[in-house]
Design a protein around this motif. Structure first.
Motif, PDB file in Angstrom:
ATOM      1  N   THR A  67       0.849  -1.187   0.000  1.00  0.00           N
ATOM      2  CA  THR A  67       0.000   0.000   0.000  1.00  0.00           C
ATOM      3  C   THR A  67       0.884   1.235   0.000  1.00  0.00           C
ATOM      4  O   THR A  67       1.890   1.283   0.706  1.00  0.00           O
ATOM      5  CB  THR A  67      -0.901   0.011   1.261  1.00  0.00           C
ATOM      6  N   LYS A  68       0.508   2.224  -0.784  1.00  0.00           N
ATOM      7  CA  LYS A  68       1.217   3.500  -0.803  1.00  0.00           C
ATOM      8  C   LYS A  68       0.462   4.456   0.117  1.00  0.00           C
ATOM      9  O   LYS A  68      -0.745   4.633  -0.012  1.00  0.00           O
ATOM     10  CB  LYS A  68       1.282   4.072  -2.216  1.00  0.00           C
ATOM     11  N   VAL A  69       1.202   5.032   1.066  1.00  0.00           N
ATOM     12  CA  VAL A  69       0.611   5.934   2.056  1.00  0.00           C
ATOM     13  C   VAL A  69       1.078   7.347   1.754  1.00  0.00           C
ATOM     14  O   VAL A  69       2.271   7.603   1.618  1.00  0.00           O
ATOM     15  CB  VAL A  69       1.045   5.536   3.487  1.00  0.00           C
ATOM     16  N   TYR A  70       0.104   8.263   1.643  1.00  0.00           N
ATOM     17  CA  TYR A  70       0.388   9.668   1.378  1.00  0.00           C
ATOM     18  C   TYR A  70       0.192  10.454   2.669  1.00  0.00           C
ATOM     19  O   TYR A  70      -0.821  10.297   3.350  1.00  0.00           O
ATOM     20  CB  TYR A  70      -0.566  10.219   0.316  1.00  0.00           C
ATOM     21  N   PHE A  71       1.155  11.314   2.967  1.00  0.00           N
ATOM     22  CA  PHE A  71       1.091  12.122   4.172  1.00  0.00           C
ATOM     23  C   PHE A  71       0.681  13.552   3.837  1.00  0.00           C
ATOM     24  O   PHE A  71       0.792  13.999   2.690  1.00  0.00           O
ATOM     25  CB  PHE A  71       2.455  12.102   4.891  1.00  0.00           C
ATOM     26  N   MET A  72       0.225  14.265   4.844  1.00  0.00           N
ATOM     27  CA  MET A  72      -0.255  15.637   4.681  1.00  0.00           C
ATOM     28  C   MET A  72       0.815  16.584   4.122  1.00  0.00           C
ATOM     29  O   MET A  72       0.485  17.569   3.488  1.00  0.00           O
ATOM     30  CB  MET A  72      -0.754  16.199   6.017  1.00  0.00           C
ATOM     31  N   ASN A  73       2.085  16.262   4.355  1.00  0.00           N
ATOM     32  CA  ASN A  73       3.163  17.148   3.892  1.00  0.00           C
ATOM     33  C   ASN A  73       3.596  16.847   2.457  1.00  0.00           C
ATOM     34  O   ASN A  73       4.590  17.382   1.983  1.00  0.00           O
ATOM     35  CB  ASN A  73       4.365  17.064   4.829  1.00  0.00           C
ATOM     36  N   GLY A  74       2.874  15.973   1.773  1.00  0.00           N
ATOM     37  CA  GLY A  74       3.181  15.657   0.380  1.00  0.00           C
ATOM     38  C   GLY A  74       4.108  14.469   0.199  1.00  0.00           C
ATOM     39  O   GLY A  74       4.330  14.023  -0.925  1.00  0.00           O
ATOM     40  N   LYS A  75       4.661  13.926   1.264  1.00  0.00           N
ATOM     41  CA  LYS A  75       5.548  12.773   1.154  1.00  0.00           C
ATOM     42  C   LYS A  75       4.724  11.491   1.133  1.00  0.00           C
ATOM     43  O   LYS A  75       3.553  11.485   1.505  1.00  0.00           O
ATOM     44  CB  LYS A  75       6.545  12.751   2.309  1.00  0.00           C
ATOM     45  N   ASP A  76       5.344  10.401   0.689  1.00  0.00           N
ATOM     46  CA  ASP A  76       4.654   9.120   0.664  1.00  0.00           C
ATOM     47  C   ASP A  76       5.663   8.000   0.891  1.00  0.00           C
ATOM     48  O   ASP A  76       6.866   8.203   0.742  1.00  0.00           O
ATOM     49  CB  ASP A  76       3.925   8.914  -0.672  1.00  0.00           C
ATOM     50  N   ILE A  77       5.137   6.838   1.297  1.00  0.00           N
ATOM     51  CA  ILE A  77       5.967   5.641   1.423  1.00  0.00           C
ATOM     52  C   ILE A  77       5.132   4.435   0.997  1.00  0.00           C
ATOM     53  O   ILE A  77       3.901   4.478   1.045  1.00  0.00           O
ATOM     54  CB  ILE A  77       6.536   5.416   2.843  1.00  0.00           C
ATOM     55  N   ILE A  78       5.813   3.387   0.605  1.00  0.00           N
ATOM     56  CA  ILE A  78       5.142   2.129   0.285  1.00  0.00           C
ATOM     57  C   ILE A  78       5.421   1.172   1.436  1.00  0.00           C
ATOM     58  O   ILE A  78       6.568   1.004   1.849  1.00  0.00           O
ATOM     59  CB  ILE A  78       5.633   1.550  -1.056  1.00  0.00           C
ATOM     60  N   VAL A  79       4.345   0.574   1.977  1.00  0.00           N
ATOM     61  CA  VAL A  79       4.489  -0.363   3.089  1.00  0.00           C
ATOM     62  C   VAL A  79       4.061  -1.756   2.660  1.00  0.00           C
ATOM     63  O   VAL A  79       3.190  -1.911   1.804  1.00  0.00           O
ATOM     64  CB  VAL A  79       3.675   0.075   4.334  1.00  0.00           C
ATOM     65  N   ASP A  80       4.689  -2.751   3.253  1.00  0.00           N
ATOM     66  CA  ASP A  80       4.349  -4.150   2.981  1.00  0.00           C
ATOM     67  C   ASP A  80       3.134  -4.542   3.805  1.00  0.00           C
ATOM     68  O   ASP A  80       3.245  -5.241   4.815  1.00  0.00           O
ATOM     69  CB  ASP A  80       5.531  -5.069   3.313  1.00  0.00           C
ATOM     70  N   LEU A  81       1.999  -4.055   3.365  1.00  0.00           N
ATOM     71  CA  LEU A  81       0.737  -4.305   4.049  1.00  0.00           C
ATOM     72  C   LEU A  81      -0.360  -4.159   3.001  1.00  0.00           C
ATOM     73  O   LEU A  81      -0.339  -3.194   2.216  1.00  0.00           O
ATOM     74  CB  LEU A  81       0.547  -3.267   5.167  1.00  0.00           C
ATOM     75  N   SER A  82      -1.291  -5.098   2.962  1.00  0.00           N
ATOM     76  CA  SER A  82      -2.361  -5.004   1.966  1.00  0.00           C
ATOM     77  C   SER A  82      -3.205  -3.759   2.222  1.00  0.00           C
ATOM     78  O   SER A  82      -3.269  -3.243   3.344  1.00  0.00           O
ATOM     79  CB  SER A  82      -3.239  -6.250   2.008  1.00  0.00           C
ATOM     80  N   PHE A  83      -3.843  -3.297   1.171  1.00  0.00           N
ATOM     81  CA  PHE A  83      -4.717  -2.131   1.270  1.00  0.00           C
ATOM     82  C   PHE A  83      -5.786  -2.348   2.331  1.00  0.00           C
ATOM     83  O   PHE A  83      -6.044  -1.488   3.160  1.00  0.00           O
ATOM     84  CB  PHE A  83      -5.366  -1.862  -0.097  1.00  0.00           C
ATOM     85  N   ARG A  84      -6.388  -3.513   2.306  1.00  0.00           N
ATOM     86  CA  ARG A  84      -7.472  -3.842   3.246  1.00  0.00           C
ATOM     87  C   ARG A  84      -6.988  -3.796   4.698  1.00  0.00           C
ATOM     88  O   ARG A  84      -7.657  -3.254   5.566  1.00  0.00           O
ATOM     89  CB  ARG A  84      -8.014  -5.231   2.912  1.00  0.00           C
ATOM     90  N   ALA A  85      -5.818  -4.388   4.949  1.00  0.00           N
ATOM     91  CA  ALA A  85      -5.268  -4.396   6.309  1.00  0.00           C
ATOM     92  C   ALA A  85      -4.941  -2.971   6.760  1.00  0.00           C
ATOM     93  O   ALA A  85      -5.226  -2.600   7.906  1.00  0.00           O
ATOM     94  CB  ALA A  85      -4.023  -5.274   6.372  1.00  0.00           C
ATOM     95  N   PHE A  86      -4.363  -2.178   5.868  1.00  0.00           N
ATOM     96  CA  PHE A  86      -4.035  -0.796   6.222  1.00  0.00           C
ATOM     97  C   PHE A  86      -5.311  -0.004   6.501  1.00  0.00           C
ATOM     98  O   PHE A  86      -5.397   0.732   7.488  1.00  0.00           O
ATOM     99  CB  PHE A  86      -3.226  -0.133   5.102  1.00  0.00           C
ATOM    100  N   GLU A  87      -6.307  -0.187   5.654  1.00  0.00           N
ATOM    101  CA  GLU A  87      -7.589   0.503   5.830  1.00  0.00           C
ATOM    102  C   GLU A  87      -8.227   0.133   7.176  1.00  0.00           C
ATOM    103  O   GLU A  87      -8.738   0.996   7.896  1.00  0.00           O
ATOM    104  CB  GLU A  87      -8.520   0.139   4.676  1.00  0.00           C
ATOM    105  N   ASN A  88      -8.180  -1.152   7.538  1.00  0.00           N
ATOM    106  CA  ASN A  88      -8.737  -1.592   8.825  1.00  0.00           C
ATOM    107  C   ASN A  88      -8.015  -0.942   9.999  1.00  0.00           C
ATOM    108  O   ASN A  88      -8.641  -0.539  10.978  1.00  0.00           O
ATOM    109  CB  ASN A  88      -8.661  -3.115   8.956  1.00  0.00           C
TER     110      ASN A  88
END
Length: 179
Positions: free
Chosen positions: A115-136
């Motif tokens: 899942t790619k996570v976008y932060f309020m400051n415009g930065k982002d990272i990719i984490v080894d976690l499914s979209f569904r798990a991150f959303e939960n």
């Protein structure tokens, strides 16, 4: 400990990183800068919770009391400032990343396990976690914030204050009439 090891409202992420000697450290990502702490992510989180008057065990116990027994519960780091964090994996896992929910702007699917996570400051990272798990995990973090705010408002008597005063006034009027 270094004074930078104390989180602020600007702290967005604790990410595990190994130093040249193989020691688990933490890349602390703030809104406008980042640095390496010599503490592992979960130890750094516990250090900060203790600094603010709690502990990781206490934060998990409180979260469990409010949300029920779940895996990878979010935790309240600082209630008055409404700072809630959640782990990407079990906090015992060395690859656990800690996220401050208030800094997350959005997230999207990269593939089945990322899942790619976008932060309020415009930065982002990719984490080894499914979209569904991150959303939960995010949903549980917001649920924790909501339930805690509701309990705090109840404790402060904000929603029912007028009714309480009316009951007290009625009771005192009844006592006065009998006297």
């Amino acid at each position: 400990m270094h004074s930078d090891d104390i989180m602020s409202g600007e702290t967005m992420l604790y990410m595990p990183e190994y130093d040249a000697f193989g020691n688990l450290c933490t890349r602390v990502i703030e809104r406008d800068y980042q640095y390496i702490s010599k503490l592992a992510p979960t130890k750094l989180m516990d250090y900060n919770l203790r600094y603010f008057g709690s502990s990781l065990r206490g934060a998990f116990d409180g979260s469990k009391m409010i949300l029920g027994k779940l895996n990878k519960n979010p935790i309240v780091v600082h209630e008055r400032s409404n700072i809630v964090w959640f782990p990407s994996k079990s906090p015992l896992h060395p690859e656990c990343i800690w996220f401050a929910v208030q800094h997350i702007e959005d997230f999207q699917v990269v593939d089945k396990k990322s899942t790619k996570v976008y932060f309020m400051n415009g930065k982002d990272i990719i984490v080894d976690l499914s979209f569904r798990a991150f959303e939960n995990r995010i949903q549980r973090a917001f649920l924790l914030k909501y339930k805690l705010e509701k309990r705090t408002n109840h404790l402060l008597g904000q929603p029912d204050r007028v009714k309480g005063y009316q009951r007290m006034a009625t009771r005192s009027a009844v006592f006065e009439d009998k006297a």
